[in-house]
Each structure stands twice: as C-alpha cells, then as structure tokens.
Design a protein around this motif. Sequence first.
Motif, PDB file in Angstrom:
ATOM      1  N   VAL A  89       0.848  -1.195   0.000  1.00  0.00           N
ATOM      2  CA  VAL A  89       0.000   0.000   0.000  1.00  0.00           C
ATOM      3  C   VAL A  89       0.879   1.240   0.000  1.00  0.00           C
ATOM      4  O   VAL A  89       1.787   1.373   0.825  1.00  0.00           O
ATOM      5  CB  VAL A  89      -0.927   0.015   1.225  1.00  0.00           C
ATOM      6  CG1 VAL A  89      -1.658   1.362   1.332  1.00  0.00           C
ATOM      7  CG2 VAL A  89      -1.926  -1.120   1.145  1.00  0.00           C
ATOM      8  N   VAL A  90       0.623   2.134  -0.939  1.00  0.00           N
ATOM      9  CA  VAL A  90       1.255   3.448  -0.956  1.00  0.00           C
ATOM     10  C   VAL A  90       0.207   4.447  -0.486  1.00  0.00           C
ATOM     11  O   VAL A  90      -0.823   4.634  -1.144  1.00  0.00           O
ATOM     12  CB  VAL A  90       1.755   3.826  -2.359  1.00  0.00           C
ATOM     13  CG1 VAL A  90       2.343   5.243  -2.354  1.00  0.00           C
ATOM     14  CG2 VAL A  90       2.780   2.818  -2.861  1.00  0.00           C
ATOM     15  N   ALA A  91       0.433   5.056   0.673  1.00  0.00           N
ATOM     16  CA  ALA A  91      -0.527   5.984   1.272  1.00  0.00           C
ATOM     17  C   ALA A  91      -0.020   7.413   1.138  1.00  0.00           C
ATOM     18  O   ALA A  91       1.136   7.703   1.486  1.00  0.00           O
ATOM     19  CB  ALA A  91      -0.754   5.642   2.739  1.00  0.00           C
ATOM     20  N   ILE A  92      -0.883   8.310   0.634  1.00  0.00           N
ATOM     21  CA  ILE A  92      -0.516   9.704   0.369  1.00  0.00           C
ATOM     22  C   ILE A  92      -1.449  10.613   1.163  1.00  0.00           C
ATOM     23  O   ILE A  92      -2.675  10.453   1.120  1.00  0.00           O
ATOM     24  CB  ILE A  92      -0.620  10.024  -1.130  1.00  0.00           C
ATOM     25  CG1 ILE A  92       0.216   9.043  -1.954  1.00  0.00           C
ATOM     26  CG2 ILE A  92      -0.198  11.461  -1.410  1.00  0.00           C
ATOM     27  CD1 ILE A  92       0.023   9.178  -3.458  1.00  0.00           C
ATOM     28  N   ALA A  93      -0.882  11.573   1.866  1.00  0.00           N
ATOM     29  CA  ALA A  93      -1.662  12.417   2.775  1.00  0.00           C
ATOM     30  C   ALA A  93      -2.507  13.441   2.040  1.00  0.00           C
ATOM     31  O   ALA A  93      -2.245  13.821   0.891  1.00  0.00           O
ATOM     32  CB  ALA A  93      -0.728  13.134   3.749  1.00  0.00           C
ATOM     33  N   GLY A  94      -3.504  13.918   2.762  1.00  0.00           N
ATOM     34  CA  GLY A  94      -4.334  15.012   2.289  1.00  0.00           C
ATOM     35  C   GLY A  94      -3.720  16.359   2.635  1.00  0.00           C
ATOM     36  O   GLY A  94      -2.553  16.460   3.022  1.00  0.00           O
ATOM     37  N   THR A  95      -4.521  17.404   2.502  1.00  0.00           N
ATOM     38  CA  THR A  95      -4.045  18.763   2.723  1.00  0.00           C
ATOM     39  C   THR A  95      -3.597  18.976   4.161  1.00  0.00           C
ATOM     40  O   THR A  95      -4.329  18.658   5.102  1.00  0.00           O
ATOM     41  CB  THR A  95      -5.152  19.775   2.399  1.00  0.00           C
ATOM     42  OG1 THR A  95      -5.613  19.551   1.068  1.00  0.00           O
ATOM     43  CG2 THR A  95      -4.634  21.200   2.520  1.00  0.00           C
ATOM     44  N   ALA A  96      -2.399  19.507   4.332  1.00  0.00           N
ATOM     45  CA  ALA A  96      -1.915  19.879   5.654  1.00  0.00           C
ATOM     46  C   ALA A  96      -2.486  21.242   6.018  1.00  0.00           C
ATOM     47  O   ALA A  96      -2.507  22.163   5.199  1.00  0.00           O
ATOM     48  CB  ALA A  96      -0.388  19.912   5.677  1.00  0.00           C
ATOM     49  N   SER A  97      -2.943  21.371   7.249  1.00  0.00           N
ATOM     50  CA  SER A  97      -3.627  22.596   7.662  1.00  0.00           C
ATOM     51  C   SER A  97      -2.688  23.793   7.767  1.00  0.00           C
ATOM     52  O   SER A  97      -3.153  24.932   7.820  1.00  0.00           O
ATOM     53  CB  SER A  97      -4.332  22.367   9.003  1.00  0.00           C
ATOM     54  OG  SER A  97      -3.420  21.896   9.980  1.00  0.00           O
ATOM     55  N   ASN A  98      -1.383  23.555   7.777  1.00  0.00           N
ATOM     56  CA  ASN A  98      -0.426  24.653   7.915  1.00  0.00           C
ATOM     57  C   ASN A  98       0.592  24.654   6.778  1.00  0.00           C
ATOM     58  O   ASN A  98       1.775  24.894   6.980  1.00  0.00           O
ATOM     59  CB  ASN A  98       0.307  24.549   9.252  1.00  0.00           C
ATOM     60  CG  ASN A  98      -0.629  24.691  10.441  1.00  0.00           C
ATOM     61  OD1 ASN A  98      -1.073  25.779  10.771  1.00  0.00           O
ATOM     62  ND2 ASN A  98      -0.958  23.566  11.069  1.00  0.00           N
ATOM     63  N   SER A  99       0.132  24.385   5.561  1.00  0.00           N
ATOM     64  CA  SER A  99       1.032  24.304   4.419  1.00  0.00           C
ATOM     65  C   SER A  99       0.501  25.111   3.239  1.00  0.00           C
ATOM     66  O   SER A  99      -0.540  24.780   2.664  1.00  0.00           O
ATOM     67  CB  SER A  99       1.220  22.844   3.986  1.00  0.00           C
ATOM     68  OG  SER A  99       1.836  22.758   2.721  1.00  0.00           O
ATOM     69  N   TRP A 100       1.226  26.171   2.878  1.00  0.00           N
ATOM     70  CA  TRP A 100       0.846  26.946   1.701  1.00  0.00           C
ATOM     71  C   TRP A 100       1.056  26.143   0.430  1.00  0.00           C
ATOM     72  O   TRP A 100       0.328  26.310  -0.558  1.00  0.00           O
ATOM     73  CB  TRP A 100       1.635  28.257   1.636  1.00  0.00           C
ATOM     74  CG  TRP A 100       1.144  29.276   2.614  1.00  0.00           C
ATOM     75  CD1 TRP A 100       1.756  29.685   3.765  1.00  0.00           C
ATOM     76  CD2 TRP A 100      -0.084  30.006   2.543  1.00  0.00           C
ATOM     77  NE1 TRP A 100       0.989  30.617   4.421  1.00  0.00           N
ATOM     78  CE2 TRP A 100      -0.145  30.840   3.696  1.00  0.00           C
ATOM     79  CE3 TRP A 100      -1.142  30.029   1.645  1.00  0.00           C
ATOM     80  CZ2 TRP A 100      -1.223  31.682   3.945  1.00  0.00           C
ATOM     81  CZ3 TRP A 100      -2.224  30.868   1.890  1.00  0.00           C
ATOM     82  CH2 TRP A 100      -2.252  31.689   3.025  1.00  0.00           C
TER      83      TRP A 100
END
Length: 368
Positions: A89-100
């Motif tokens: 499984v390759v897991a990719i994160a969603g939007t970080a709340s503190n990342s432009w």
Amino acid sequence: MSDQFDYDLFQQIFCLSMATGIVSDQQGPEAVLQNAMKKSLTKALPKLPGKWSISWGPRILKEKNKESEKGGPDNVWFAAVEETQRICVVAIAGTASNSWADIYQDFDVWAVVNFDEWVQQWSSAGIPRPESSKPDADSSASLPWCAKGACVGVWNVLSNVSTEPGEDTRIDQYLQSLPRDYTIVVTGHSLGGALAPVAALGLARSQLTSHEIKVLPSAGVSPGNEVLAMQFASEFPHDRQGPKSYEVFNVDYHNIFDIVPQAWSVDPIDDRNLNNILGRILHCDNEFRSTVEFYVNIAFGLSKSSQIRYTPLPGQSFAGPPPPTMIKNWDQVKEVLSTEHVLAYWDETDINEFMRLFDNSFKGHVQS
C-alpha cells in the motif's frame, strides 16, 4: 495476535490512508515529524490483521523551513506491505492545515497539464516537473488534462527519495523492486484522494511498474477533464469486493455531504459538482448565504478559467450525518467540514479505534 482489530482488508488500507492525515495536521521540524510518524506506525501496524510493516519511508516533505517548529508538512507518504496477502500500500496524505504548498496543490486548477505529454517523459531515471500549457477549443475536450496543482503534488511524491537510513530511493524505484506477485494499492484522502489516482494512472501508463495496481481514494476532488476520467476508468475498472459501501477499488469513495469532493466540476449533471455546496450541504440563512456564495463563485471562476470541463472520477457514495438545517457563521461551516470530511469516513469504515490509537501515539511522540 489476539489484540488485533477485526478489520477487513479495506478497513486496513483506510487506516493507512487516514493515518497520513493525522500527521499532516501537525507542525514541527521535518525530521521530528518523520521520526514520530515512523515510531507511531511501528506501534500501530501490529494492531492490524496480518503482518503489516513499513517498507518505504515514511517521507515527510517540507519544501521550505525544514527545521522550523512552525508550519506543517507539504506532503506525507509511505509504503507498507502485508506479506501474507502480497499487498503493498502506498498511502498519500491530504491537505496539511499549515502548508501553503498544499493550498497551491489544492487550488491551482486554473493551470492545467497535458497528462499524456507529461507521462510520456516519465522514466526510471526520473520524472520531470510538470509544465502547464493552454488548451484550445479542440484539445480541451480531446486530450487528457490534469490540474497543475495535482500534478505538482504527484511530482513531489514520485521525485523525492526516502530520507530513511539506507534507503535513498524514490518510491517508484522501490515499487519496481517488489516481487512480481505483489499487488500495489495506491490510497489517499482529500488532497491524497486526488493525488493517489493521478499517481496510479501515471505509473500504469508509463509502465514504470509491471505490477497489478489498484486505487482506493476517498474524498478526492475532480483532478481533470472527462478524457482523464475516462482514461482512469479504462485503466482501473470498477472492482467491487464485498457488500459494504467502501469495499470497492478504483472509485473515489465520498460522502454526499462532504464539501471537498464537489470540486471542481461546475456541471449540475455530475454527481459531484460545486453547485451541491449550497444546494445540498450548507443550508445558510439569507445573511450568511451571500458570504458563502462569494467564495463558491471564486471556485467556479477558478474551474472555468482552466478552459477544460472538470469531470469527477468514477465514484462510490455514502451518506454521512445530515448537516444542520440552518448555518449562520464560519464556525458552523468548520464543524460541518470536520464532521463530513473526516469523522464521517472514520465512522462509515468503522476504524475509529485505530485512528484514536495512532493519533494519541503520534502526538505523544511529537511532544516528547
């Protein structure tokens, strides 16, 4: 193990996917966050049925100010294998709340990339940074176009090597080294729910790996036009594995009351489109409605300025808890977003126990 959670395969994969989201919501130096993630995964994975282990990474990328205590990761991803089922499984994160940078990946939809032209340049030597081009009246409906922000996110994931000791490989290189009897599942939620299918499609069409690939995205936006969606559906046919709503590969699993998957189609004929935000999800009083409508209209403008017709990938829906019947302020909107975009998925897939375990472990390691 007697203390393992009684989860089916899909629940196990969703646990890996959702764990990246907990990491992306934290601030801190890149190395600290990555170390905390590795320790937390090492502690949590034995709770899943089978013999799961980290096989690549994890990788946390902060494009700027890597050692700063402020700011969250821009991208988070890792690979894990379950050797008895021969799955990676390759897991990719969603939007970080503190990342432009993540905000850019989410909202850079006015610029688009000719997907075929870009993927044709992929090779085992590396993947070039995507360059946008302007579709004309003919090519906008005849060629596969993908949002530049999503392409840049995929490029980040596929072009950065692991910084774990002794690895020093990109994840596509790692996947090529897997035994041929392994099936690769690419998964992600939110922003990851858009990056996962785009990355999987690129890997398949570029033939960088000969493994069977499946995709398990959730809450993803529409990453491109109808031609891209048709390419995805052709490469990854609908693959239902069981009776539960979430037991299906190769579709975007989405909550009908979740705002995020409504982007970026503007066509009411699509099951996910921007009209649903005010038509189905946010029932605002007259005074507050005009404020929300202003921002929804900005989203319409971004989508239309691309000169393509954004089209959702094939999807599988479920219904989370109904939103409030009257919304009067942004605090209530945030509550709807938190409930419908995150917690509803945990509830529907019934993985709350694992998520609480991982959340507590990760925060403890970050603070220690």
